[in-house]
Motif scaffolding. Structure first.
Motif, PDB file in Angstrom:
ATOM      1  N   THR A  15      36.116  49.045  36.193  1.00  0.00           N
ATOM      2  CA  THR A  15      36.077  47.584  36.082  1.00  0.00           C
ATOM      3  C   THR A  15      35.990  46.949  37.470  1.00  0.00           C
ATOM      4  O   THR A  15      35.256  45.986  37.686  1.00  0.00           O
ATOM      5  N   ASN A  73      32.542  47.417  38.796  1.00  0.00           N
ATOM      6  CA  ASN A  73      31.634  46.486  38.119  1.00  0.00           C
ATOM      7  C   ASN A  73      31.786  45.063  38.677  1.00  0.00           C
ATOM      8  O   ASN A  73      30.812  44.346  38.857  1.00  0.00           O
ATOM      9  N   GLU A  74      33.033  44.691  38.931  1.00  0.00           N
ATOM     10  CA  GLU A  74      33.297  43.343  39.450  1.00  0.00           C
ATOM     11  C   GLU A  74      32.652  43.179  40.834  1.00  0.00           C
ATOM     12  O   GLU A  74      32.036  42.161  41.132  1.00  0.00           O
ATOM     13  N   ARG A  98      29.000  42.771  40.344  1.00  0.00           N
ATOM     14  CA  ARG A  98      28.658  41.449  39.830  1.00  0.00           C
ATOM     15  C   ARG A  98      28.616  40.448  41.000  1.00  0.00           C
ATOM     16  O   ARG A  98      27.658  39.702  41.178  1.00  0.00           O
ATOM     17  N   ARG A  99      29.678  40.469  41.816  1.00  0.00           N
ATOM     18  CA  ARG A  99      29.726  39.513  42.922  1.00  0.00           C
ATOM     19  C   ARG A  99      28.655  39.835  43.960  1.00  0.00           C
ATOM     20  O   ARG A  99      28.109  38.942  44.597  1.00  0.00           O
ATOM     21  N   LYS A 123      25.733  40.937  43.369  1.00  0.00           N
ATOM     22  CA  LYS A 123      24.434  40.434  42.931  1.00  0.00           C
ATOM     23  C   LYS A 123      24.304  38.929  43.174  1.00  0.00           C
ATOM     24  O   LYS A 123      23.254  38.441  43.579  1.00  0.00           O
TER      25      LYS A 123
END
Ligand SMILES: Nc1nc2c(ncn2[C@@H]2O[C@H](COP(=O)(O)OP(=O)(O)OP(=O)(O)O)[C@@H](O)[C@H]2O)c(=O)[nH]1
Ligand SMILES: [Mg+2]
Length: 442
Positions: free
Chosen positions: A411, A414-415, A418-419, A421
């Protein structure tokens, strides 16, 4: 230090924003509240009254442009008037002569000697040749204090020899400064508990010998209303060219900062925000006004971020140019820069609305973003060079490996992705010059 003032101002601003139509009645009530807030912050009452009167003249009967809410117009005028009260624009010292001669004066304990060292440190860092001159004979410890500080910041020093008068020390320093081509000479004078004839006489004699380009009063912000009298009397007696306010890190209510420019007409150049030699900041009237209004000192924060980013070590090598696309290496470098800026909490405090959040919420937010920064750094360090260059190749199995390797969870990985991107998008825009480059997402 402006917490109370900011809270009162914000309560007035909230009311103003709420009105669809502003009547004279509303404005008058708001101005009355603002006046009380200023007096509570220890602003001298004449200065508070003049301020409110100017604001009233500008607000009442003013046509509000279409598309602007009436309350917003008043807030804008308030911001403009506050900026004006604080001195309008940032003003540097007068840079003339070689060496540029700067005399520091003020009451006992105001922070003259500390400030002399802070200034010296700043200019030594700019590769200037700096001379500190101890013109304080009354306290032998004062000379010792300056000697230690000069050593710490890497400035040269002139101290009194046995039997010398202050004027004699200054004469020697003036000669030395000219002969040895110093860029700056800072004269640290002795203070008194109050301004008396003897002090004024001594300062005038010194001024004749030194012929300073800058005569700067060092003023303790914590003395509140008294600061206005002190500043006026020094100005009348010796003629000031500028001010430095100290101890803005303390619990003073801000009255001195808001009153002294109006009281003397000379600019506040810098403010002291702590005891260490690096605790000196340029004074920006507009930013201070924004901060007082609770609009947040966003500009100061942006500057800090940019400075930290500039000085942060580059990764992987010192001469690598920023890549065209945001890589994880570049991101890591920015994360490190963000961490170097000091406690996240002090940065958060400068954000708009921080005053309303309260200390507890700020501390929690700061703690969680500091944990995030540490986690993200560990994750990036667990990636292979190829993954760092091109994070798009991170599939589920790579993510599991990285999570295990960095002691985090998928997780978390993934976080970060995400940031990353989102940051990559900003980065591309920043490189094309559209927005400043900021690790604002982290
Ligand atoms: N918190 C805080 N303390 C400061 C600041 N500037 C100075 N001080 C402290 O104030 C005290 C007095 O500072 P000095 O620099 O010795 O003051 P001075 O004006 O030279 O005093 P005299 O030489 O006795 O007239 C010291 O304890 C400093 O550390 C500041 O910006 N913030
Ligand atoms: Mg001193």
């Amino acid at each position: 230090m402006f917490d109370t003032l900011t809270r009162s101002f914000q309560s007035v601003l909230r009311k103003l924003r709420g009105y669809g139509i502003l009547t004279e009645e509303n404005i008058r009530a708001a101005l009355d509240e603002l006046r009380v807030a200023l007096l509570e912050a220890d602003v001298q009452y004449e200065i508070a009254d003049q301020f409110i009167e100017r604001l009233r003249q500008r607000c009442i009967g003013e046509e509000v442009p279409r598309g602007v809410a009436p309350g917003q117009q008043v807030i804008r005028r308030l911001y403009e008037e506050l900026t004006r009260l604080l001195g309008q624009a940032r003003r540097d010292f007068k840079w003339a002569g070689r060496p540029m001669a700067l005399m520091l004066l003020g009451l006992h304990g105001a922070g003259k000697t500390t400030t002399a060292a802070k200034l010296a440190r700043r200019w030594v860092a700019e590769k200037k040749k700096v001379l500190l001159v101890a013109c304080d004979l009354r306290r032998p410890a004062a000379v010792e204090q300056l000697r230690i500080l000069a050593g710490q910041v890497g400035a040269d020093l002139v101290v009194p020899e046995p039997g010398e008068t202050v004027v004699r020390v200054a004469e020697r320093a003036v000669k030395k400064g000219a002969r040895e081509l110093y860029d700056v000479a800072i004269y640290d004078t002795g203070g008194r508990f109050e301004i008396d004839e003897e002090l004024v006489g001594e300062l005038r004699d010194l001024k004749k010998v030194v012929r300073p380009h800058n005569v700067v009063l060092v003023l303790d912000a914590a003395i509140g209303q008294t600061s206005v009298q002190v500043a006026r009397r020094f100005h009348e007696a010796v003629g000031l060219t500028g001010l430095i306010l100290t101890k803005l890190d303390g619990d003073a209510r801000g009255g001195a900062a808001l009153s002294v420019h109006a009281a003397t007409g000379v600019p506040i150049h810098l403010v002291g925000v702590g005891e260490r030699p690096e605790d000196l900041e340029p004074f920006h009237p507009d930013r201070m006004a924004a901060r007082i209004l609770g609009m947040g000192d966003v500009l100061t924060m942006v500057e800090k971020v940019q400075q930290a980013a500039q000085t942060a070590e580059r990764f992987p090598g010192p001469s690598a140019p920023p890549p065209a696309k945001l890589t994880m290496d570049e991101l890591l470098q920015q994360l490190r820069a963000a961490r170097k800026m000091g406690p996240v909490q002090s940065l958060l405090e400068m954000l708009p609305g921080a005053a309303r959040l309260g200390q507890d919420a700020l501390r929690k937010a700061a703690e969680s973003s500091e944990t995030d920064l540490r986690k993200f750094e560990a994750i990036i360090l667990s990636m292979t060079p190829a993954e760092r260059r091109n994070p798009d190749i991170l599939d589920a199995s790579r993510r599991r490996r990285i999570a295990a390797g960095s002691g985090t969870s998928v997780t978390d990985v993934n976080e970060l992705m995400r940031r990353y991107k989102v940051a990559r998008k900003f980065y591309a825009q920043a490189r094309s010059g559209k927005i400043p480059r900021l690790p604002g997402l982290f």
